[in-house]
Scaffold this motif. Structure first.
Motif, PDB file in Angstrom:
ATOM      1  N   ILE A 249       1.018  -1.102   0.124  1.00  0.00           N
ATOM      2  CA  ILE A 249      -0.265  -0.046   0.161  1.00  0.00           C
ATOM      3  C   ILE A 249       0.687   1.604  -0.095  1.00  0.00           C
ATOM      4  O   ILE A 249       2.350   0.770   0.594  1.00  0.00           O
ATOM      5  N   GLY A 250       0.523   2.477  -0.887  1.00  0.00           N
ATOM      6  CA  GLY A 250       1.301   3.626  -1.265  1.00  0.00           C
ATOM      7  C   GLY A 250       2.481   3.712  -1.971  1.00  0.00           C
ATOM      8  O   GLY A 250       2.669   2.684  -2.458  1.00  0.00           O
ATOM      9  N   TYR A 251       3.476   3.833  -1.592  1.00  0.00           N
ATOM     10  CA  TYR A 251       5.209   4.703  -2.375  1.00  0.00           C
ATOM     11  C   TYR A 251       5.897   4.295  -1.281  1.00  0.00           C
ATOM     12  O   TYR A 251       6.276   4.184  -0.315  1.00  0.00           O
ATOM     13  N   HIS A 252       6.704   3.202  -2.272  1.00  0.00           N
ATOM     14  CA  HIS A 252       8.594   2.534  -1.790  1.00  0.00           C
ATOM     15  C   HIS A 252       9.402   3.743  -2.485  1.00  0.00           C
ATOM     16  O   HIS A 252       9.562   3.799  -3.720  1.00  0.00           O
ATOM     17  N   ASN A 253      10.348   4.054  -1.722  1.00  0.00           N
ATOM     18  CA  ASN A 253      11.624   4.203  -2.803  1.00  0.00           C
ATOM     19  C   ASN A 253      12.763   3.955  -2.318  1.00  0.00           C
ATOM     20  O   ASN A 253      13.245   3.116  -1.083  1.00  0.00           O
ATOM     21  N   GLU A 254      13.113   2.481  -3.021  1.00  0.00           N
ATOM     22  CA  GLU A 254      14.249   1.654  -2.495  1.00  0.00           C
ATOM     23  C   GLU A 254      15.931   2.380  -2.277  1.00  0.00           C
ATOM     24  O   GLU A 254      16.122   2.162  -1.916  1.00  0.00           O
ATOM     25  N   LYS A 255      15.788   3.658  -3.519  1.00  0.00           N
ATOM     26  CA  LYS A 255      16.735   4.549  -2.729  1.00  0.00           C
ATOM     27  C   LYS A 255      16.920   4.143  -1.449  1.00  0.00           C
ATOM     28  O   LYS A 255      18.259   3.815  -1.411  1.00  0.00           O
ATOM     29  N   TYR A 256      16.492   4.854  -0.826  1.00  0.00           N
ATOM     30  CA  TYR A 256      16.164   5.311   0.802  1.00  0.00           C
ATOM     31  C   TYR A 256      15.133   4.953   1.474  1.00  0.00           C
ATOM     32  O   TYR A 256      15.346   4.885   2.555  1.00  0.00           O
ATOM     33  N   SER A 257      14.741   3.472   0.502  1.00  0.00           N
ATOM     34  CA  SER A 257      13.853   3.003   1.771  1.00  0.00           C
ATOM     35  C   SER A 257      13.292   3.771   2.736  1.00  0.00           C
ATOM     36  O   SER A 257      13.055   3.618   4.276  1.00  0.00           O
ATOM     37  N   LEU A 258      12.368   3.755   2.011  1.00  0.00           N
ATOM     38  CA  LEU A 258      11.262   5.356   2.608  1.00  0.00           C
ATOM     39  C   LEU A 258       9.957   4.117   2.027  1.00  0.00           C
ATOM     40  O   LEU A 258       9.955   3.508   1.235  1.00  0.00           O
ATOM     41  N   TYR A 259       8.824   4.549   2.837  1.00  0.00           N
ATOM     42  CA  TYR A 259       7.784   4.267   2.531  1.00  0.00           C
ATOM     43  C   TYR A 259       6.702   4.658   2.931  1.00  0.00           C
ATOM     44  O   TYR A 259       6.338   5.406   4.020  1.00  0.00           O
ATOM     45  N   ILE A 260       5.628   5.477   2.345  1.00  0.00           N
ATOM     46  CA  ILE A 260       4.742   6.052   2.371  1.00  0.00           C
ATOM     47  C   ILE A 260       3.211   5.572   2.662  1.00  0.00           C
ATOM     48  O   ILE A 260       3.280   5.475   1.335  1.00  0.00           O
ATOM     49  N   LEU A 261       2.631   5.145   3.365  1.00  0.00           N
ATOM     50  CA  LEU A 261       1.936   4.174   3.810  1.00  0.00           C
ATOM     51  C   LEU A 261       0.621   4.639   3.568  1.00  0.00           C
ATOM     52  O   LEU A 261       0.307   6.133   3.993  1.00  0.00           O
ATOM     53  N   ASP A 262      -0.101   3.989   3.538  1.00  0.00           N
ATOM     54  CA  ASP A 262      -1.937   4.879   4.377  1.00  0.00           C
ATOM     55  C   ASP A 262      -2.063   5.553   5.228  1.00  0.00           C
ATOM     56  O   ASP A 262      -2.526   6.642   5.926  1.00  0.00           O
ATOM     57  N   ASP A 263      -1.330   5.047   6.768  1.00  0.00           N
ATOM     58  CA  ASP A 263      -1.070   5.843   7.820  1.00  0.00           C
ATOM     59  C   ASP A 263       0.487   6.674   8.165  1.00  0.00           C
ATOM     60  O   ASP A 263       0.495   6.767   9.874  1.00  0.00           O
ATOM     61  N   TYR A 264       0.976   6.189   7.814  1.00  0.00           N
ATOM     62  CA  TYR A 264       2.535   5.673   8.369  1.00  0.00           C
ATOM     63  C   TYR A 264       3.523   6.883   7.825  1.00  0.00           C
ATOM     64  O   TYR A 264       3.097   5.744   6.108  1.00  0.00           O
ATOM     65  N   PHE A 265       4.661   7.075   7.738  1.00  0.00           N
ATOM     66  CA  PHE A 265       5.972   7.555   7.119  1.00  0.00           C
ATOM     67  C   PHE A 265       6.829   6.645   7.587  1.00  0.00           C
ATOM     68  O   PHE A 265       7.161   6.460   9.048  1.00  0.00           O
ATOM     69  N   VAL A 266       7.219   5.568   6.884  1.00  0.00           N
ATOM     70  CA  VAL A 266       8.031   4.499   7.448  1.00  0.00           C
ATOM     71  C   VAL A 266       9.736   4.804   6.903  1.00  0.00           C
ATOM     72  O   VAL A 266      10.187   4.948   5.701  1.00  0.00           O
ATOM     73  N   SER A 267      10.609   4.666   7.642  1.00  0.00           N
ATOM     74  CA  SER A 267      11.955   4.997   6.705  1.00  0.00           C
ATOM     75  C   SER A 267      12.589   3.637   7.420  1.00  0.00           C
ATOM     76  O   SER A 267      12.872   3.433   8.901  1.00  0.00           O
ATOM     77  N   PHE A 268      13.352   2.409   6.856  1.00  0.00           N
ATOM     78  CA  PHE A 268      14.148   1.898   7.094  1.00  0.00           C
ATOM     79  C   PHE A 268      15.508   2.014   6.405  1.00  0.00           C
ATOM     80  O   PHE A 268      16.090   1.094   5.366  1.00  0.00           O
ATOM     81  N   ARG A 269      16.371   2.387   7.333  1.00  0.00           N
ATOM     82  CA  ARG A 269      18.371   2.827   6.714  1.00  0.00           C
ATOM     83  C   ARG A 269      19.146   2.828   7.636  1.00  0.00           C
ATOM     84  O   ARG A 269      19.064   2.834   8.601  1.00  0.00           O
ATOM     85  N   HIS A 270      20.195   2.434   6.657  1.00  0.00           N
ATOM     86  CA  HIS A 270      21.161   2.407   8.055  1.00  0.00           C
ATOM     87  C   HIS A 270      20.767   1.539   9.287  1.00  0.00           C
ATOM     88  O   HIS A 270      21.319   1.554  10.652  1.00  0.00           O
TER      89      HIS A 270
END
Length: 741
Positions: free
Chosen positions: A633-654
């Motif tokens: 669900i939502g937007y995913h950027n592989e380069k910076y490991s970011l997720y823009i979901l329905d309810d959350y902004f999630v980052s999992f990097r380093h």
């Protein structure tokens, strides 16, 4: 001794335009135009030159400005004026530019007066740019249309006229007849004592107007309309009020309406305009026709719902604060109404019905006339005329019959197709029930109908009906204006485009559909999550949270950090045991022990920080965020490991997990961050000329700033970061529309 412009104005040199105007108004009281014409002319020229140089040198340092303009004398005004006009042929447009933005409409003017003066200033500016065309009396009549009637004539006060004369003072290229049009309108017979002094100033302007040759054939209604269109920086939307036949436009009172800034501009026999804020509008309950009234509530125009520009005009009226005459609003929005009758489903087919109603009688009357001509002896003596008339009547009759038959077949086919689609879906009883319960909505003017579970829409291929839950994507497609469409993608792979012709109306439809989709998704998602993760969420929190980590990479990272802590504790214990408790002589040397112990502590600190990033979130937030990621669900950027979901902004990097709920985000922006400075003992891998790194900055409601997409000294990909910012802002706007952020 010659007087400088500042001597005439009786002030020190200044770049403050308001001070110059105030000084001019004060000194003008000493020199009445009729009693002291020469002095008044000198004063006025001084005023013009002071304004010109104040604008020209507004950005110069004070010292330079005073040196350049202090000694300027009034004669330079005449020289500048002659140099501007000299060498120009009468057919060449005068390339003069006037800064009308400097005219300040103060608080002692009403809103209507400000609108009138703003329009007048803009139009006079263009009239001065091409005086041989736009300096004509017809243009002045168009600019001052309706000013001799209420409520505009009440706005022509001495203060208003003083500003109007101030505007005219900056242009001397209007025709004498153009000045006479303004004079008749503003000053009338000249008996108003309050306007006597202003009338004298006006007459001086009129007498000094530059003579420009004009070709009357060039002054067409089309040219006058173009003068209004120059108020815009881009093409204005045009709505045709009938068949687009240019040859007939000059015979119609209103052939088209153009949406220019805060006015409606009508073109036809003559050019007329109305300020939107002075207009009233209403929507017919049966046909949805848009009726527009003037300030006296006299109808100006009636636009049928099938006109392509219907919603565009409605949007223009709403955006410019026209008054609604209907009953108290109970609609979902200004563009969405409750559907109160099943017959409004066929609103888009109105125009075909009207064509049939018009063509049918024409064909019948043509046939009757043909029979009468055949039986009469009126034209029996002229065989050629009789033959020509017979052919004409026959052609009209055939055209009427063919068009009636053609549109009748199309209408019957489309009606049958719509009814067939309703029967095939089995939704007819449910749609009728939704209408009775007040759950059915439609876009004003028809074309899109939203029920509790279904959406019905018209495209070029006809009408269709689908389940709302089958929608996977809805967005606005095309540019703002008559090309605005609603793009809908369905689960079966179909993508359809519905003409809405208004971005605001399309946005209103999006709001309704998003609300319905969200409502249905919440219900289905809650059931699914409750069934699958019921036991998981009900478990009590313990020392370890691995059981709440559904995603493998998160679980592996967390468990790896826990293992590093355990290994580090064990290694430290054995090291201390070996050297302190046992005091073995075969142990490490002292410096080796310190280095090893430091490495263990650093590893444990890093692992502890990773564990802290996981444990700072409640188990429900952890589970919900992972579910939305796994559902794609939502937007995913592989380069910076970011997720823009329905309810959350999630980052999992380093190995660092960050989860920010949308309802905690206050603002989103992009900022340039300078690369870290290289220390004398460091060997930098980044070039000295490296640009600052462009990063994503998120500010939460608790005042904390979060930084993402930082490439640590490397030049970040600005395009990618801007894309992430755009996606995040769109999601936040969507949440605000739904009242969830």
């Amino acid at each position: 001794m010659k007087k400088s412009i500042w001597d005439w104005l009786e002030i020190e040199p200044t770049k403050d335009i308001n001070k110059i105007k105030a000084a001019y108004a004060e000194v003008a009281k000493k020199y009445h135009p009729t009693e002291h014409p020469e002095e008044f002319k000198q004063l006025r020229d001084s005023y013009k030159l002071a304004i010109r140089y104040a604008q020209k040198h507004k950005d110069d340092p004070e010292e330079k400005f005073f040196e350049e303009v202090k000694a300027f004398e009034v004669e330079e005004v005449i020289q500048d004026k002659e140099s501007e006009i000299k060498g120009k042929s009468v057919s060449e447009p005068a390339k003069l530019k006037f800064d009308f933005s400097r005219i300040s409409f103060t608080d002692n003017l009403s809103d209507r007066q400000k609108r009138m003066l703003d329009l007048f200033a803009g139009m006079i500016s263009f009239a001065s740019s091409q005086p041989e065309i736009y300096g004509h009396e017809k243009v002045m009549k168009a600019i001052t249309y309706n000013w001799d009637r209420s409520p505009y004539k009440e706005e022509i006060t001495p203060v208003f006229v003083s500003y109007l004369v101030d505007i005219l003072r900056q242009s001397e290229l209007l025709s004498t007849r153009a000045y006479e049009v303004i004079e008749d309108l503003i000053f009338g017979d000249g008996t108003d004592n309050d306007l006597k002094e202003l009338h004298s100033q006006f007459l001086l302007l009129k007498n000094e107007s530059t003579v420009v040759t004009r070709n009357e054939a060039d002054i067409t209604m089309e040219r006058i309309g173009k003068c209004f269109l120059k108020l815009l920086d881009k093409p204005a939307p045009v709505v045709y009020l009938g068949p687009q036949i240019k040859a007939l436009d000059k015979y119609k009172k209103k052939s088209q309406v153009t949406l220019v800034n805060n006015i409606l501009l009508f073109k036809g026999k003559e050019v007329k305009y109305y300020f939107c804020s002075d207009l009233y509008y209403d929507i017919d309950k049966r046909s949805d026709a848009l009726k527009i009234y003037d300030h006296n509530k006299k109808i100006i125009v009636k636009i049928p719902s099938y006109n392509p520009g219907y919603r565009l005009v409605l949007e223009h009226l709403l955006n410019n604060k026209s008054t609604y005459l209907g009953a108290k609003k109970s609609d979902a929005s200004d563009y969405i109404s409750k559907l109160d009758s099943i017959f409004k489903v066929w609103l888009p087919l109105q125009y075909k019905t009207i064509i049939i109603v018009i063509c049918g009688p024409i064909a019948l009357l043509s046939r009757i006339f043909y029979v009468l001509v055949q039986r009469s002896n009126i034209l029996s003596g002229s065989g050629i005329l009789h033959t020509v008339l017979t052919i004409v009547v026959l052609m009209v009759a055939i055209a009427g019959i063919m068009s009636t038959g053609f549109f009748s077949v199309i209408l019957i086919f489309e009606l049958g197709e719509t009814v067939g689609a309703l029967k095939k879906s089995g939704a007819m009883p449910e749609l009728v029930r939704d209408i009775k319960k007040g759950k059915a909505l439609y876009v004003k003017g028809g074309g899109i109908y939203i029920f509790d579970r279904y959406i019905m829409y018209y495209t070029r291929d006809g009408s269709s009906i689908d389940l709302i839950k089958n929608l996977i994507r809805v967005e606005i497609y095309g540019e703002r204006g008559v090309s605005s469409k609603l793009k809908m993608a369905f689960t079966d792979g179909r993508t359809v485009y519905c003409n809405v012709n208004s971005c605001s109306a399309a946005g209103a439809v999006l709001d309704v559909l998003f609300a319905k989709l969200k409502e249905k998704e919440i219900i289905a998602e809650k059931e699914e999550k409750w069934n699958k993760y019921e036991k998981l969420k009900l478990k009590k929190s313990g020392l370890f949270i691995s059981k709440y980590l559904i995603m493998e990479n998160l679980k592996n990272t967390y468990q790896g950090a826990v293992m590093m802590i355990i290994i580090g504790i064990m290694a430290a214990f054995f090291l201390i045991y070996d050297k302190v408790l046992v005091k073995s002589e075969g142990g490490f040397q002292y410096y080796a022990i310190l280095i090893t112990f430091a490495i263990i502590l650093i590893s444990m600190a890093i692992s502890g920080n990773i564990i802290r990033c996981f444990r700072r979130y409640h188990k429900n937030i952890l589970i919900d965020a992972q579910i939305q990621i796994l559902k794609n669900i939502g937007y995913h950027n592989e380069k910076y490991s970011l997720y823009i979901l329905d309810d959350y902004f999630v980052s999992f990097r380093h190995y660092t997990l960050t989860i920010i709920p949308f309802n905690e985000i206050e603002s989103v922006s992009g900022e340039d961050v300078k690369p870290p400075k290289k220390q004398p003992y460091e060997i930098s891998l980044v070039e000295e000329s490296a640009k600052p790194s462009y990063v994503l900055m998120i500010k939460t409601k608790d005042g904390k700033m979060w930084k993402f997409c930082n490439d640590y000294g490397k030049n970040s990909d600005r395009t990618v970061v801007d894309e992430i910012i755009s996606e995040l802002k769109c999601k936040l706007d969507e949440k605000k529309h739904l009242g969830l952020a």
